[in-house]
Motif scaffolding. Structure first.
Motif, PDB file in Angstrom:
ATOM      1  N   VAL A  44       6.801 -23.759 -38.230  1.00  0.00           N
ATOM      2  CA  VAL A  44       6.015 -24.557 -39.183  1.00  0.00           C
ATOM      3  C   VAL A  44       4.506 -24.424 -38.966  1.00  0.00           C
ATOM      4  O   VAL A  44       3.727 -24.698 -39.862  1.00  0.00           O
ATOM      5  N   CYS A  87       4.898 -25.298 -53.426  1.00  0.00           N
ATOM      6  CA  CYS A  87       4.834 -25.086 -51.969  1.00  0.00           C
ATOM      7  C   CYS A  87       4.724 -23.615 -51.600  1.00  0.00           C
ATOM      8  O   CYS A  87       4.035 -23.269 -50.636  1.00  0.00           O
ATOM      9  N   LEU A 106       0.945 -27.465 -42.903  1.00  0.00           N
ATOM     10  CA  LEU A 106       1.275 -28.888 -43.041  1.00  0.00           C
ATOM     11  C   LEU A 106       2.628 -29.114 -43.698  1.00  0.00           C
ATOM     12  O   LEU A 106       3.081 -30.256 -43.805  1.00  0.00           O
ATOM     13  N   LEU A 107       3.267 -28.042 -44.119  1.00  0.00           N
ATOM     14  CA  LEU A 107       4.520 -28.197 -44.870  1.00  0.00           C
ATOM     15  C   LEU A 107       5.682 -28.437 -43.914  1.00  0.00           C
ATOM     16  O   LEU A 107       6.570 -27.595 -43.765  1.00  0.00           O
ATOM     17  N   THR A 108       5.717 -29.610 -43.302  1.00  0.00           N
ATOM     18  CA  THR A 108       6.894 -29.920 -42.470  1.00  0.00           C
ATOM     19  C   THR A 108       8.097 -30.197 -43.361  1.00  0.00           C
ATOM     20  O   THR A 108       9.227 -30.150 -42.897  1.00  0.00           O
ATOM     21  N   ARG A 109       7.844 -30.521 -44.602  1.00  0.00           N
ATOM     22  CA  ARG A 109       8.906 -30.657 -45.599  1.00  0.00           C
ATOM     23  C   ARG A 109       8.649 -29.671 -46.719  1.00  0.00           C
ATOM     24  O   ARG A 109       7.516 -29.587 -47.178  1.00  0.00           O
ATOM     25  N   GLY A 111      12.091 -28.966 -44.626  1.00  0.00           N
ATOM     26  CA  GLY A 111      12.310 -28.563 -43.248  1.00  0.00           C
ATOM     27  C   GLY A 111      12.937 -27.180 -43.146  1.00  0.00           C
ATOM     28  O   GLY A 111      13.401 -26.613 -44.147  1.00  0.00           O
ATOM     29  N   ALA A 112      12.940 -26.659 -41.952  1.00  0.00           N
ATOM     30  CA  ALA A 112      13.483 -25.314 -41.720  1.00  0.00           C
ATOM     31  C   ALA A 112      14.940 -25.243 -42.164  1.00  0.00           C
ATOM     32  O   ALA A 112      15.385 -24.234 -42.729  1.00  0.00           O
TER      33      ALA A 112
ATOM     34  N   GLU B  41       9.870 -30.749 -36.654  1.00  0.00           N
ATOM     35  CA  GLU B  41       8.749 -30.137 -37.382  1.00  0.00           C
ATOM     36  C   GLU B  41       7.684 -31.169 -37.746  1.00  0.00           C
ATOM     37  O   GLU B  41       6.489 -30.932 -37.589  1.00  0.00           O
ATOM     38  N   ASP B  42       8.151 -32.323 -38.238  1.00  0.00           N
ATOM     39  CA  ASP B  42       7.193 -33.384 -38.570  1.00  0.00           C
ATOM     40  C   ASP B  42       6.337 -33.739 -37.356  1.00  0.00           C
ATOM     41  O   ASP B  42       5.175 -34.136 -37.497  1.00  0.00           O
ATOM     42  N   LEU B 163      -0.351 -37.084 -42.468  1.00  0.00           N
ATOM     43  CA  LEU B 163       0.374 -35.826 -42.685  1.00  0.00           C
ATOM     44  C   LEU B 163       1.199 -35.879 -43.956  1.00  0.00           C
ATOM     45  O   LEU B 163       1.123 -34.985 -44.806  1.00  0.00           O
ATOM     46  N   GLU B 167       1.180 -33.668 -47.731  1.00  0.00           N
ATOM     47  CA  GLU B 167       2.278 -32.773 -48.092  1.00  0.00           C
ATOM     48  C   GLU B 167       2.605 -32.916 -49.575  1.00  0.00           C
ATOM     49  O   GLU B 167       2.665 -34.036 -50.098  1.00  0.00           O
TER      50      GLU B 167
END
Lengths: 427, 427, 427, 427
Positions: A44, A87, A106-109, A111-112, B41-42, B163, B167
């Motif tokens: 991320v 995104c 910053l795109l933690t969402r 998620g992987a 990740e967050d 954060l 997003e």
């Protein structure tokens, strides 16, 4: 964890082969393979504006198929999540607004895990598309998508290196292959070429990017090309001779960077008691004197060449010289993930693989160049300014991706790719 | 996932209680609880220089105990990983160099799992320490460590909000508690206070930060303090009256920000068809007119007060007024994670909890202030410049953390905390 | 050219005197006198955003009378040139848009000659105004205009110093007065004061800025104040002891500046073979060990005080101590244009003149402060944030301008004024 | 003041003539003439980093003769002032350190009067040199110095325009010549050229810059070139058609500038009630629809060409087309100081003068290029990166300075020169 040699074999095999479908899914699988050694957290983060997170690469290459292929050619296709277009669109102005590039980290969402599901969703749709009567335009877009994803595979690795180099714990992406000793430096020869009116650019047989054409004639003067890339040992001599402290060796813009950013060695180099070390995908390692220097800017390549009483080749000189060279070398499939000393032998070596070679050619359109219609026309043409052409692929270029006419391009200050140089001279 | 009301109950209970040991481990557990709704990740990403990643908060608070307590007081203690000092030291110059603050978001290593192991390792060592004869100095450091970790719990939440607000998918940290309707706006009264020579600052009974003392006399003139905080409805009136477009309402430095950054509403506000909405820990929500305005800078608070024909209270006015107010309010344990309309009633409400209240007092040392010796002396004193004091705690301040003498401080341009205001007037 | 001692005598005389009219025109004449050693070119350039060109000062102080006085009180007054309002308005938002501050140095038009004509034009109108029956409000504005112009006289000199210090030829504004030898360092004593409830602020007799009132009571604890300012010799000891390399001496914001801007001495200092030298209005000169250190930031003053085991006085401590001090010292009329060693003697010296003394007090409104109505209300109030109060005047403050209640204010990082410090201690 | 037509006549005459000596002193005199309409104040200011003050141009061109010619070839020459080397060296790293470019506007000393004396001093020395037996190397340097000074004459004018455009009073450098009416727009034709293997670059007869050689063969494909430059009327159509709001017309780097800097017209354009006006050396004037558009970046030129269904010519196409064009046009000697509508007629017009024409060619070394030895080798070679070639001279290029092989070069974002464009197409 020891992942080495086996990991990327599929790619190599697939590149030799066969059907579009096989190549597509082998490419898709390779991207997932490349991400596997990384934690979701690793995937991320973004170390600098030029780099993108692994997860973003995985999702963007998937969105590429969705946006340009599936929405158009697969009946009743419904996108996985409409918000992903914002995104994961990279730079397609025709498509719409997007996450600012410096904020991809910053795109933690999503998620992987969700991105992996997105990949599976799109792969399944691609399978369904193959079950239909594939339109030629669709096949072309799949071919483009494969090549696009291969480019991002290389970027994924150079970007993760930029991240790991910025981390205090300096993790290795993979352990080094065992048994790769420091090589012996091959002697430097210059190979002569007669030049003349030569045909350059892609001839249209098989896939190529639009920027490789149209094929056309160019006037190439007689020239000589070095038999191998410049080595770390030679670079150390340049440093020892005050190369980074001698303004007359440098282009003005380059000298400003040398001063303003305190450049005194290639990117990722550090002095240690045992000599210089350089961060690599195999972690921090002593610099191998016989291996090609890498992670240098155009400015450094140009200054070195001036110091050496030589110059960089033009892209057409390189292409001319490459015309008789086998399209093989140490690339991603070799699994080394760093450039190595050349094999000894006659003639040109290291033309393909190991390091991208800076040329003296500005990245400009060929005569008669027309960008493809529609959004994919933004792929190459709009970047034809302020960059220089690099040729030959690197140690992390996927097999099957490189061509003798392939034009890579980066800004002259950029150093995070596996960039190196080969000297040239007038005949 | 519905986590709401139960989640943070332990903290509330523990703050009422009992032994140092219980409070320590309740606090440690609460931090872990707060991180639980977040993916790994967050926990690694950082939306801006002022904010830190969740994982960093979890590790830094742990390092605090290791560096200042365990290494000194627990015999044979061996640190979990020596390299963590570089990673997780915040700003202790006396301790040594550290990861640059704006690059905390690059620390994908150590991973979240390893940080959880680090927490467990240090918790176990803290248990062992409690099995020894605890030196008074050690007990004091544990108390400091508890309070330190509580501060970071609040920051963890405001930082994750920064954060999530950045997003595109605008995730909620937690769903809103059900049944919390938009409140009715309580009428605004002004409560009068006589002032005089009053004693302010902490009296030394129980824990306090060094910046709350020494207790000393201050001359407070007669004043009036608003019975509740300024509401969103009142803020909308300010906006509608051109508050953000009237330079004479603003301090010069504030006006430059208004113009330079196009401020026209509190942070996280956006106009929607149904009126203003604001990103919150419960996701995007319509602005509740009766709730206190929040995420405003000092400049905005000051301009609003001028527009309203009032002023901000000084910190000593606030402290004087608070002296008879019960030390309770909507804080983290209430589980709302956002400020709400005050209860109707006589006298002052919302003094504790809901939003931090900007005061007119610059953050400066009290007469006779001496920073604690050693590295922990860097905790407060070196920030006594360019910031303003805020009082009273917020909706995400952990129970047991706030005091009537508590001096929070932020730069006047900062808005990502749960900041609001209460009006004052000369009597 | 030898201009020295006689040059600014009129100002001194006039400050002692007499009628408003005399003081006005003496002030106006002094501004012109101060510009006389400068070429027209010198008068147009601007070395940094904080500084203004000499010509701009000359025109702005003139515009001040035109905009706030003549247009309102002189019948049939027609402005010299309507476009000058845009050029020479400083920061009066109520008046309208203006030349951006960092671009004042681009105003080659109107030329210096035209600005001199502008001054003469406005002076003539002021004469005509005096021939009328002067309204009290007009007289008040003239008084304000005199004081305003005096402030700009000081700025004119500090700004031209910033320009000359930035020029490779390092010109002197004026030759040094002959016969001013390096002084002997007076011993450092501390004078004790009892404190108590004291009245501070201006009492309304005679002119004062709005920020000096209302007069009010303050609680001052017993304290001790140094008999003189900190000297260059003492500063050299601070440097030699690693003052600029010891983070624990510094406020956090200050330390960031020290590191980020490589501060290792006061502004304009340079090391030479013969010891430190400092650019001054008399050109480059060896640093006089016995003279007060000058051109230091608040951060440096604060760090020095901490190093010395003392602290800065509050503005009310300073004002209390100054209440019995004669309102005289080395100011602009003395013609030295730099601070000098104090006279030996009992009690406090150098309270007035030589260097502005940083206090520990943030620049905030006094209780009950109200800005003046209209545009002149922007004079002081809107700057009451992020700055610190300085007291006592300097070697370039015009005679008659200073008061014991005078509150000067600058940002803590600013160093181009004649700023110094005096130590204080708790009793 | 009405200076117009006569002012620059000497230059025109001299360019036709005669001896090196005459040309030298005519060039020297022209520089002084160009400065004459400016006050000393005008001559010291610098509106942006790219521009230099008039006085700096006057002094730098003088220093050029002193540093490279007189010190070496005139026996017993003593420099006017040793400190001027620091002040007036532009970018010669081999010579030593220098005043930073963005701070040239702070050089109020030496004053304009002293710089005029410097010019006279060096001119006298040059006269003495002519009284000696002039070495060929000296003659070459004089030739270079003449051409160098001519370049700075053009820059002096474009730089003063950048200053005057930044001033609120918008002064004219000179009044417009009377009787120059708005022209009629000439029709746009395309002239065809056969291309082939053509010889390009300077043939060594007479003076040329090193970057114009070596003369060499180039392969030019058949092409068509527009008979005149793009006009303001055509540019208005581009604007009206949303040219500045259509990303697909733009190179990526250009689009970022359009967005980041709100470009929506050429530099110095403003909308007025009567249509667009543009600041010029004749002051603010309505845009002349029939005159060539000017003050555009490469990005704008490229975007316009794409919009028009055409492209920019390469520098070799331009040079090929220019080979039969007379070396004349509206240049500095014409005294208009702005581009004007072309004369009607057959074939190519406006190739020489009016506006510099952006080409599609990156500024790179010709095959076999070697920079001159010594410091003057820094003149051109070190800038061969990131810039584009412009051809043909402008309305402020001195007569005698332009050649068909002349390669001017600027960064693609720069707009303060008299830059325009001419369209080309494939045959």
């Amino acid at each position: 964890m020891n992942l080495h040699s086996a990991a990327f074999a599929t790619a190599k095999t697939s590149s030799d082969s066969s059907s579009l479908r096989d190549r597509l899914f082998a490419t898709r699988a390779l991207s997932s393979d490349l991400a596997r050694p990384l934690s979701d957290e690793d995937q991320v983060a973004q170390a600098m504006d030029d780099a993108s997170p692994t997860k973003w690469h995985l999702a963007h290459t998937t969105w590429f198929f969705e946006a340009f292929l599936l929405k158009r050619f697969l009946e009743n296709y419904r996108v996985f999540d409409e918000r992903f277009e914002y995104c994961f669109n990279s730079y397609y102005e025709s498509v719409g607004p997007r996450q600012p590039r410096p904020k991809r980290g910053l795109l933690t969402r999503p998620g992987a895990e969700e991105v992996r599901a997105y990949r599976a969703f799109v792969d399944a749709a691609l399978e369904r598309l193959f079950a239909t009567d594939l339109a030629p335009a669709a096949a072309e877009l799949i071919e483009l998508g494969i090549n696009h994803e291969q480019q991002h595979q290389e970027l994924l690795l150079t970007d993760i290196l930029s991240l790991f180099a910025a981390e205090p714990l300096k993790p290795a992406y993979r352990d080094a292959n065992p048994g790769i000793a420091v090589g012996e430096t091959a002697p430097l020869d210059f190979v002569s070429f007669a030049g003349g009116i030569v045909a350059v650019g892609h001839d249209g047989n098989g896939f190529a990017y639009d920027n490789e054409g149209p094929r056309h004639e160019a006037l190439v003067r007689p020239f000589k090309l070095a038999s191998r890339c410049v080595t770390n040992a030679e670079w150390m001599a340049f440093i020892a001779d005050g190369g980074y402290a001698t303004p007359t060796l440098w282009l003005s813009d380059g000298w400003n960077l040398v001063r303003g950013q305190d450049w005194n060695a290639p990117l990722y180099w550090e002095d240690t008691e045992g000599g210089p070390a350089q961060m690599s995908l195999n972690g921090y390692r002593p610099v191998d004197p016989s291996a090609p220097v890498t992670h240098i800017s155009y400015y450094e390549a140009d200054a070195f060449a001036r110091w050496a009483g030589a110059r960089l080749p033009t892209e057409f000189e390189w292409e001319t010289a490459a015309s008789n060279v086998p399209l093989e070398g140490r690339m991603l499939g070799a699994g080394h993930l760093r450039p190595l000393a050349p094999a000894r032998g006659k003639g040109l070596s290291q033309m393909i693989g190991d390091v991208w070679e800076w040329t003296a050619s500005a990245y400009l359109p060929y005569p008669g160049f027309k960008a493809a219609p529609g959004a994919v026309g933004e792929y190459n043409g709009k970047f034809m300014c302020n960059q220089f052409v690099l040729r030959g692929g690197s140690c992390v270029t996927p097999e099957g991706h490189i061509r003798r006419t392939y034009r890579n391009f980066f800004y002259p200050h950029q150093r995070w790719q596996f960039t190196g140089l080969r000297l040239a001279k007038d005949a």
